[in-house]
Each structure stands twice: as structure tokens, then as C-alpha cells.
Design an enzyme around this catalytic site. Structure first.
Site, short mmCIF file in Angstrom:
data_model
loop_
_atom_site.label_atom_id
_atom_site.label_comp_id
_atom_site.label_asym_id
_atom_site.label_seq_id
_atom_site.Cartn_x
_atom_site.Cartn_y
_atom_site.Cartn_z
N ASP A 152 0.86 -1.19 0.00
CA ASP A 152 0.00 0.00 0.00
C ASP A 152 0.89 1.24 0.00
O ASP A 152 1.93 1.26 0.68
CB ASP A 152 -0.88 -0.02 1.27
CG ASP A 152 -2.12 0.85 1.15
OD1 ASP A 152 -3.23 0.29 1.27
OD2 ASP A 152 -1.99 2.07 0.94
N LEU A 161 -0.14 4.03 1.17
CA LEU A 161 -0.65 4.78 2.33
C LEU A 161 -1.14 6.18 1.93
O LEU A 161 -1.22 7.06 2.78
CB LEU A 161 0.40 4.86 3.46
CG LEU A 161 0.85 3.50 4.02
CD1 LEU A 161 1.88 3.69 5.15
CD2 LEU A 161 -0.33 2.68 4.54
N TYR A 218 -15.18 6.51 -13.27
CA TYR A 218 -14.84 5.47 -12.28
C TYR A 218 -15.31 4.10 -12.78
O TYR A 218 -14.52 3.15 -12.85
CB TYR A 218 -15.47 5.81 -10.92
CG TYR A 218 -15.47 4.64 -9.97
CD1 TYR A 218 -14.27 4.06 -9.57
CD2 TYR A 218 -16.66 4.09 -9.51
CE1 TYR A 218 -14.26 2.97 -8.72
CE2 TYR A 218 -16.66 3.01 -8.64
CZ TYR A 218 -15.46 2.45 -8.26
OH TYR A 218 -15.45 1.36 -7.43
N ALA A 235 -7.38 1.45 -5.62
CA ALA A 235 -8.06 2.22 -6.66
C ALA A 235 -8.67 3.48 -6.07
O ALA A 235 -8.96 3.53 -4.88
CB ALA A 235 -9.17 1.38 -7.29
N ASN A 261 -4.33 5.81 -12.32
CA ASN A 261 -4.19 4.85 -11.23
C ASN A 261 -4.91 3.54 -11.53
O ASN A 261 -4.31 2.46 -11.48
CB ASN A 261 -4.73 5.45 -9.93
CG ASN A 261 -4.49 4.51 -8.75
OD1 ASN A 261 -3.38 4.45 -8.23
ND2 ASN A 261 -5.49 3.74 -8.37
N ASP A 296 4.08 1.85 -4.34
CA ASP A 296 3.07 2.37 -5.25
C ASP A 296 2.73 1.34 -6.33
O ASP A 296 3.58 0.53 -6.73
CB ASP A 296 3.62 3.64 -5.90
CG ASP A 296 2.51 4.49 -6.44
OD1 ASP A 296 1.99 5.33 -5.69
OD2 ASP A 296 2.14 4.28 -7.63
#
Ligand code: UDP
Length: 327
Positions: free
Chosen positions: A31, A33, A140, A74, A91, A50
Site C-alpha cells: 500500500d 498509504l 470510475y 483504486a 491509477n 506504489d
């Protein structure tokens, strides 16, 4: 199974990490973070990295001898995806492509992917089953649909085994009240209503009262985060004999915004002031799952998703952590 949980320090990820560990797996959290919290995965191995860092992903996959990946990392806010689509494309699509490339390089062939009912757009019929046309109405939903297609193509060409789990509305928290939902800014209905109950907000605005539903407000299928976690574990077990699957994860029962607010009043015993506002762009009137396929293929059945239990567990979390993990 040794599982890399990408985005494992986030809301659904952290509940799944705990569930996997309590069912005999060894989760490793990956993660960055940016939205996740170290405090959400206490005691678990955490690699801070990442999704775009393919070399760190490859290093992590090989160093820990990972057998399967569960991928949560996500961006997932409909409104933001409309105003900042580039962030979502970069992303959710490009980042996931890097992850799949890293998996290919390390010969890791199993993935469980967080998809969404937003891939259906405005459904032709409700409840929604998996055969319905996927026609997302916001970036999305489109980014998640694009990843589903990527998984299907990688399956056909490279033998990748995948399960795409199409969540309806994730809600609730661990019954222990120690991990839960913490987003800044918060945009989801139940946490916002509970923040009103806590006195942190003056009111909740109901987005739209003129929908073609029983009380004019939107209907959603709320599913407890621990029931979602269980489905990931079941999917991992089935990937060998069911190497390509798409399933809906919802209860099959929808509640209106007004019904959710009423449940929050009942459970908290507190005043919750409401204002009525216009519709929020991108909100379909009604999203309710037909969960029959998840039941058939995975033997999955929601066990803790009564609206009462969802609100009660979320309330426990908010009472104990009024400022989220910063408390
Ligand atoms: N909603 C609302 N007021 C809020 C937040 C949400 O009326 O402050 C409504 C929203 O329009 C939708 C439902 O609550 O119909 C669930 O929204 P949420 O953002 O929790 O999840 P989504 O359905 O967007 O994934």
C-alpha cells in the site's frame, strides 16, 4: 496461501487482510498509504509502495514468494472521477496494468480484483445479474470495466486466473470496532449520517427526492465489509477450478436513503437533522444485486449484512474513533 493484498491498508482491504489471516492465509500488505492507514493493519507485514512501481512490485512478489494477489488499490469516488478523470485512468487502469505485468514477470497467475456495480451504469432491470449490459455512466465505472476486459484478455492470452468481484455498497465495520471506514473528505452515506449523530456535522443532505422509487430517494444494496472479505477468500479457493469469473456481491435487498437514515436514528438513539437537496450527478435511481451467481459459484451468502448490523458495527467504530485512525 501467501497473498499480496494490494491496497490492503484501505477500508475493504484491511478487513480482508484480517479475514484472510484468520482463515489460514498469509497476507502481505502492499500500500502507498495515500488513502490507507498503517493502523488498519497492525501486526501484518506492510510493504509501502506504489502501484506504478513495477520493479518494487516484482521484488515484493518474488521476495515473499507470493502465490496470489488481491487487488484493492483504486480511486473510487464517482464525482471525483468526473472532475478528475486523468487521476482515475492513471491509477485504476495504468496502475493495474503495471501490477499485471509484474505478475507476469514473476509468474504469479492468480488475482482477485475489486470491481463494482458502477460498471453496469443505469441498469435495464433490477435486481442486476451479471449478464446485464455493462455501460458505465462515469469514468470510475469505466476504469473498472476496462480492467475487467484486461483480465479477460490476459486470461485468454497468458492463462491469468481471475475473479472480478462487483461490489455493491460496501458498509459497516469490524464488530470489534477497531478498524473501519476513514475517508477524507467523507462522501459515503452511512459515515456521513453517523457523523451527524456524533455532532460533527449539522445535517445530512439527501441527494434527490424525485427518483422513481417508493419514497423518492435512491435505493442501494448495502453489503457488510466482512461479507465482502469472505467472498475474496472463497474466490481465492476457487481460482484453480474456476479460472475466470465475474460475480456480483450484494444482498439482493435495497434500502432507500430515507430508510438508511431511519435505521441510523434507531440504532444511535440520536437526532439526525436532514436537508433535502438536488440529485447528485451520476447517481442511478436504484442499484440492487442479484447475488445468485456468487452463491452458486462461491457458496457465498451474506451473513452480517442486515442493515441493523451494518449500522451498529459502523456506529461502534465511529464512537470509538470519532476522528478515524487519527483518534
Ligand atoms: N447520499 C446522500 N447524501 C450524502 C451521501 C450520499 O443522499 O451525503 C446518497 C447517494 O446519492 C446515493 C446513496 O446515498 O444514492 C449512497 O451513496 P454513497 O456515496 O454512500 O455510495 P455510492 O452509491 O455512490 O457508491
Amino acid at each position: 496461501m501467501r497473498v499480496l493484498v494490494v491496497g490492503g491498508a484501505g477500508y475493504i482491504g484491511s478487513h480482508t487482510v484480517r479475514y484472510l489471516a484468520s482463515h489460514g492465509h498469509e497476507p502481505i500488505v502492499y500500500d502507498n498509504l495515500s488513502l490507507g492507514f498503517e493502523e488498519a493493519v497492525p501486526g501484518f507485514r506492510l510493504v509501502q509502495g506504489d502501484l506504478h512501481d513495477q520493479s518494487l512490485l516484482e521484488k515484493t512478489l518474488s521476495e515473499y514468494q507470493i502465490q496470489a494477489v488481491v487487488h484493492f488499490a483504486a480511486f473510487a469516488l464517482v464525482g471525483e472521477s468526473v472532475s478528475e478523470p486523468a487521476k482515475y485512468y492513471e491509477n485504476n487502469i495504468i496502475g493495474t496494468f503495471r501490477l499485471l505485468q509484474a505478475m507476469r514477470a514473476c509468474n504469479v497467475q492468480q488475482i482477485v480484483f475489486s470491481s463494482t456495480c458502477a460498471t453496469y451504469g443505469e441498469p435495464d432491470r433490477v435486481p442486476i445479474d451479471e449478464t446485464q449490459r455493462q455501460c458505465p455512466i462515469n469514468p470510475y465505472g469505466f476504469t473498472k470495466l476496462a480492467v475487467e476486459r484486461m483480465l479477460q484478455d490476459f486470461h485468454r492470452a497468458y492463462g491469468l486466473k481471475y475473479a472480478a468481484l462487483r461490489y455493491f455498497n460496501a458498509a459497516g465495520a469490524s464488530p470489534l470496532g477497531d478498524i473501519g471506514e476513514d475517508h477524507t473528505p467523507e462522501s459515503h452515506l452511512i459515515p456521513i449520517v453517523l457523523q451527524v449523530a456524533l455532532g460533527q456535522r449539522s445535517h445530512v443532505t439527501v441527494f434527490g427526492t424525485d427518483y422513481p422509487t417508493s419514497d423518492g430517494t435512491c435505493i442501494r444494496d448495502y453489503i457488510h465489509v466482512n461479507d465482502l472479505a469472505a467472498a475474496h477468500e472463497l474466490a481465492l479457493q476457487r481460482l484453480n477450478d474456476l479460472p475466470a469469473m465475474e460475480v456480483n456481491l450484494g444482498t439482493g435487498h435495497g434500502y432507500s436513503v430515507q430508510e438508511v437514515i431511519a435505521a441510523c436514528r434507531r440504532i444511535t438513539g440520536r437526532e439526525i437533522a436532514v436537508e433535502f437537496g438536488p440529485r447528485r450527478p451520476g447517481d442511478p435511481p436504484q442499484l440492487v444485486a442479484n447475488p445468485a451467481r456468487a452463491n452458486l459459484l462461491l457458496g457465498w451468502r451474506p451473513e452480517c449484512s442486515s442493515l441493523e448490523n451494518i449500522v451498529q458495527t459502523a456506529w461502534n467504530w465511529h464512537l470509538r474513533h470519532p476522528q478515524g485512525y487519527a483518534t
